[in-house]
Every structure is written in structure tokens, then in C-alpha cells.
Design an enzyme around this catalytic site. Structure first.
Site, PDB file in Angstrom:
ATOM      1  N   SER A 250      32.852 -16.054 -11.986  1.00  0.00           N
ATOM      2  CA  SER A 250      33.693 -15.016 -12.575  1.00  0.00           C
ATOM      3  C   SER A 250      35.170 -15.415 -12.524  1.00  0.00           C
ATOM      4  O   SER A 250      35.548 -16.433 -13.101  1.00  0.00           O
ATOM      5  CB  SER A 250      33.420 -13.702 -11.837  1.00  0.00           C
TER       6      SER A 250
ATOM      7  N   ASP B  90      25.615 -10.727 -19.723  1.00  0.00           N
ATOM      8  CA  ASP B  90      26.631 -10.492 -18.693  1.00  0.00           C
ATOM      9  C   ASP B  90      27.614  -9.434 -19.185  1.00  0.00           C
ATOM     10  O   ASP B  90      28.296  -9.634 -20.190  1.00  0.00           O
ATOM     11  CB  ASP B  90      27.370 -11.799 -18.398  1.00  0.00           C
TER      12      ASP B  90
ATOM     13  N   HIS C  62      25.539 -10.333 -13.984  1.00  0.00           N
ATOM     14  CA  HIS C  62      26.797 -11.073 -13.882  1.00  0.00           C
ATOM     15  C   HIS C  62      26.588 -12.283 -12.995  1.00  0.00           C
ATOM     16  O   HIS C  62      26.463 -12.171 -11.775  1.00  0.00           O
ATOM     17  CB  HIS C  62      27.860 -10.145 -13.296  1.00  0.00           C
TER      18      HIS C  62
END
Length: 526
Positions: free
Chosen positions: A242, A468, A496
Site C-alpha cells: 500500500s 482492491d 487489499h
């Protein structure tokens, strides 16, 4: 398993790059001053040791940083099989004489020194997520061959967690912030939001001091090179989730000749401005919420009936009811609509905890009890059962506000709000007007959106998941295309992040790359 203390774990999925924007109304809540103290490593028998390889890498060290690159670490036992240390880095890389700050580092040593290839630094995202709190548990889920090949190293970036940290408000004030909602669609509500954002910014400036203007991603990436050197590695091997993909890509762009094996999972697109990031995320969470409802409808205990559209309408109606009248919870704190939205969004990061979302929504709709959704919101905000908070929220804001400019002009925010309503009919209203927070920030942004090519860094493995919600798949595609030698691995599914999420194809591919540098075939789909 996914790490329990970061923006993508099953037990705690705070912030991520969506963190500030999905909590827009709370960003304008009332605040007070406090000091949050960073903690050091756990007690243990301290020893002074050279870096693991016995070689301190000092080539091309920036002037004035020679001592920091050559520092030796004091490791102390912590956890079950981990060691902890603190690393000195400059407050301001452009002005080393301005002082130093500390980074907290936790290392889980290679299980086979003869097979050891180096250190693998891991960042779990945020920005604001701790890398020290969960690294030992995360390392336990790795392929044993990876555990043998690398020392697994977690770190708290500058401003975060147990490193020298951003400090803003105390726990009681954080509770009060979350309990206060305003409607920024009205002039009066927007003025309240701006005033509260200004109070919050002033508290952060007063309690954090000069560090508040030095927690940008470029500075954090330069810290990584000091970490690389003091750990004794010629190249930095790195795995970032991320926001950690932005940090990693930034490092590869700054230090291409020192970039080793890089895995960037659930990637951010560094070329997007704040408005586009918000729109893409709002659409992503709306899509994920629909998929959740579709999966819920056939199951016993699902609180919805009919079609997916009807289920989404019921969720929207519940949010409007809570907006008008917050729900009671077991500990007496009212579930406001802002907390309800955070509690609704949090489990969309991981389909393995959708069952708890179902239970929480059933409790709210059938019994008028907000306890389940409040628990999810607490986890999203880093609030423990004892009422104490991590500093993930404050660090998230501080880093984001330095990394990119935001347009807090009221007309621009209103125009974006209209687009958000179209992109996300159920949730879009709660993604709007987040720009007021950075508009009140005491430090100007030091970066602007731009593609990253990391020319000369060599192959970088980018991993994207088609479903996601927080870092939409298109962002992984974009980063892989921007990188001079980017290679995209695609996971088909929800959630995610892909690596160690239960997909054997992804895990084997990443493991092969980390161990031997083997890249997936073009357009590899898992």
C-alpha cells in the site's frame, strides 16, 4: 496471515492512503493538546554489535552523514525470537546539523546463516502504520526458505509509532473528535470543520515541533538508505504494501544503484493528485461494498433481503438513521455516523472478516446496537480496548499533507463532492471535504504528484489485486508501467494486498523472486 497492526491486516486496517479522506467529517472535530510518547525496544540483554555482515556500507554517503551511516546498533531481545534497536537519522537530510531523530527497528534473524542473502525491510503501509508491532507475527507466515534467506526487518518510519513520533492530542480528545460530526455541505458546518482542523494542526505543531515538517516520504526513503547501511547490506531488499509501495518506489528512484529485490504490493499511483486518489478510492469501496452485499444475501444471518441494490439502499438508510440518531454501544460511547462509516469500510479491506461486518450490521439493524460497528471503527483508528490510541491517525495526516498539495477551495471541494456522489452513491458523502485538514496544516507540501520511473534500479515486482478497494488495481498497473523495469503480477480476487493473503500462486511467485530473482511471465495472473 496478514499483519495485525497496519493498514492491511485482518485485526487492524487503519488509514492507508484512504485514511484521512474517508474520515472527512471527523477531521474537523474538537481537539485539545497532549503529548504522546514513543516507546523504546523491550528490555533485554543489550550488546553492542556490528551490522550482521560485519561490513558497514559507506560508499556515496551524503556529506555530514558519515557517522550516521557508520553507526553500530545496540540490539536487545524483544518478543519471542526478535531483536530491537534504535537507529539515528537526521531530522533534516538537507541540513544534518539541525539534529537527529530515532527510528525503531525490529529484526527477526535468518534461520540459516549459511543461506542468508541479506536483510528484507518490510513496510505495512499507512502512512502511519507500525512495522515493529507486527513484524514477528508476519515473519512466522513466510515460506521457510525466505526466513532462511533474510533477516526480516520491520521499522517504524519517522513520525510513526515507537520512532520519534508525531504528537498531537490525548486519548480523551481523540474520543471527543470521533464523537463530533459536522455537515461540511453547509456554510456553517464547513466553517466548523475548518476551525477544528486549525485547532488540530496547531496542537500537532505545538506538540511535535520541527519534526512535523520533516515526515515526508522522500525523507523517509532517505532514512531507508541509512538503515540499509547500518544493517550491513550493499543493496536494499524491500517489501512494501500500500503506502509502502510509494515509499519503496521513491527509494528506488533516489538510489537506483542500491536497489535490490523490491516487491511492491497493492500499489499506489504516484502520478495522481489528491482529488483523483479520493475519487478512485470512493469508487473502489463502493464496488467492494456491493460485492460484500452480494456475498451476504444468500447466507443465513444476513440482515439484508432482495437484490444487491436493495441491500445497498438498506445500508444507506441505516447510515442516515444513525446520522439523525447515534446508536448506543456497550461502553456508552455513541456510534455516530462517522464511526459507523469507518466501521463499515474497515472490513472491506479483507473478505476474511466480512463475517464480522455481517454480525455488526445485523446487531445495528435488528437491535439498534452499534457495538460491533464501533469496535471495527476503533480498530480502524488504532484504539485499543483500554481506550489508548496509536499515533497512526496523526502520522497519516502529517505525511499526507507534506506529500501532495490539496485544493481546499470551497467551490473545488463542492465540485469534487458532486463527482463523489456519482462515483459512490452509498459512501461518497463521507469522502468529501477532507481537503480542509491539509488546508489548515502549518507546513506546505514538499512534493507533488509525478510518475516514478526508477531508471537504473533493475526489475521491480508490482503486485495488484483486481478487487482492491483501497489501492485500485489500475494503480498497480500504472506503477508497473511507469517503472523502467516494472513487472506486474495480478491476483484475481477481493481485498487489499495479495502476498500472504491465501493465494498460493502469488506467494510462490513472490517467493521465487525474493530467493532467486525469478520474474513472473508477462501478464501473469493468479
Amino acid at each position: 496471515m496478514r499483519p495485525p497492526e497496519n493498514d492491511r491486516g485482518p485485526d487492524d486496517i487503519p488509514g492507508d492512503c484512504a485514511g484521512r479522506r474517508r474520515r472527512t467529517r471527523r477531521a474537523g472535530s474538537a481537539l485539545a493538546l497532549a503529548v504522546l510518547l514513543a516507546t523504546g525496544p523491550a528490555a533485554g540483554a543489550a550488546t553492542v554489535a556490528a551490522p550482521p555482515s560485519g561490513v558497514v556500507v559507506t560508499a556515496q554517503v551524503p556529506p555530514g552523514l558519515e557517522d550516521l551511516y557508520a553507526q553500530q546498533l545496540v540490539w536487545s531481545a524483544c518478543g519471542v525470537a526478535a531483536e530491537c534497536a534504535r537507529v539515528q537519522v537526521p531530522l533534516d537530510h538537507e541540513n544534518p546539523a539541525a539534529g537527529q531523530v530515532q527510528l525503531a527497528v525490529t529484526r527477526v534473524a535468518s534461520t540459516d546463516p549459511a543461506a542468508r542473502q541479506g536483510s528484507l525491510l518490510v513496510n505495512f503501509g499507512g502512512p502511519g502504520g507500525s512495522g515493529t508491532a507486527s513484524i514477528e507475527a508476519w515473519a512466522a507466515g513466510l515460506d521457510p526458505r525466505v526466513r532462511a534467506a533474510y533477516d526480516i526487518v520491520g521499522f517504524d518510519p519517522r513520525g510513526v509509532g515507537s520512532s520519534t513520533a508525531v504528537e498531537c492530542v490525548d486519548d480523551a480528545t481523540r474520543d471527543a473528535m470521533r464523537a463530533t460530526s459536522v455537515d461540511p455541505d453547509t456554510p456553517e458546518g464547513l466553517a466548523q470543520a475548518v476551525a477544528a482542523a486549525e485547532r488540530f494542526a496547531a496542537a500537532c505543531a505545538a506538540n511535535t515541533g520541527p519534526l512535523l515538517g520533516e515526515v515526508d516520504t522522500v525523507s523517509a526513503a532517505k532514512d531507508l538508505d541509512i538503515l540499509r547501511a547500518v544493517l550491513g547490506d550493499d543493496e536494499l531488499h524491500y517489501l512494501g504494501y500500500s503506502y509502502g509501495t510509494l515509499l519503496g518506489a521513491t527509494y528506488a528512484d533516489l538510489f537506483p544503484e542500491r536497489t535490490g529485490r523490491f516487491v511492491l504490493d497493492a500499489a499506489m499511483d504516484p502520478s495522481l493528485d489528491g482529488a483523483r486518489l479520493t475519487l478512485d478510492q470512493a469508487a473502489g469501496f463502493e464496488r467492494s461494498l456491493r460485492v460484500y452485499v452480494e456475498s451476504c444475501l444468500p447466507l443465513d444471518g444476513c440482515p439484508f433481503e432482495g437484490t444487491a441494490d436493495e441491500g445497498l439502499a438498506e445500508i444507506e438508510a441505516l447510515l442516515r438513521q444513525i446520522e439523525a440518531q447515534p446508536l448506543p454501544t456497550a461502553d456508552g460511547r455513541p456510534l455516530t455516523v462517522d464511526n459507523a462509516v469507518s466501521g463499515l469500510i474497515k472490513p472491506l479491506y479483507d473478505p476474511r472478516i466480512w463475517w464480522f461486518l455481517t454480525q455488526s450490521l445485523a446487531l445495528a439493524t435488528e437491535h439498534g446496537d452499534g457495538t460491533g460497528l464501533m469496535r471495527l471503527a476503533d480498530i480502524a483508528y488504532g484504539r485499543g480496548p483500554d481506550g489508548t490510541y496509536t499515533n497512526s491517525y496523526e502520522a497519516n495526516i502529517a505525511i499526507d499533507c507534506l506529500d501532495r498539495p490539496e485544493n481546499d477551495d470551497p467551490a473545488a471541494m463542492a465540485a469534487l463532492d458532486a463527482r463523489l456522489q456519482e462515483a459512490s452513491p452509498t459512501l461518497g458523502d463521507w469522502f468529501s471535504h477532507g481537503q480542509v485538514t491539509c488546508g489548515a496544516w502549518p507546513h506546505e507540501p514538499v512534493s507533488a504528484p509525478a510518475p516514478i520511473d526508477a531508471a537504473g534500479a533493475g526489475p521491480v515486482l508490482v503486485v495488484g489485486t483486481t478487487g482492491d478497494p483501497a489501492t485500485p488495481y489500475a494503480w498497480s498497473q500504472a506503477l508497473a508501467a511507469q517503472l523502467e523495469d516494472g513487472h506486474l503480477l495480478t491476483r484475481v480476487g477481493e481485498g487489499h494486498g495479495a502476498y500472504l493473503s491465501g493465494n498460493r500462486c502469488v506467494d510462490d511467485t513472490v517467493t521465487g523472486y525474493l530467493l532467486e530473482g525469478v520474474l513472473p511471465a508477462e501478464e501473469r495472473i493468479c
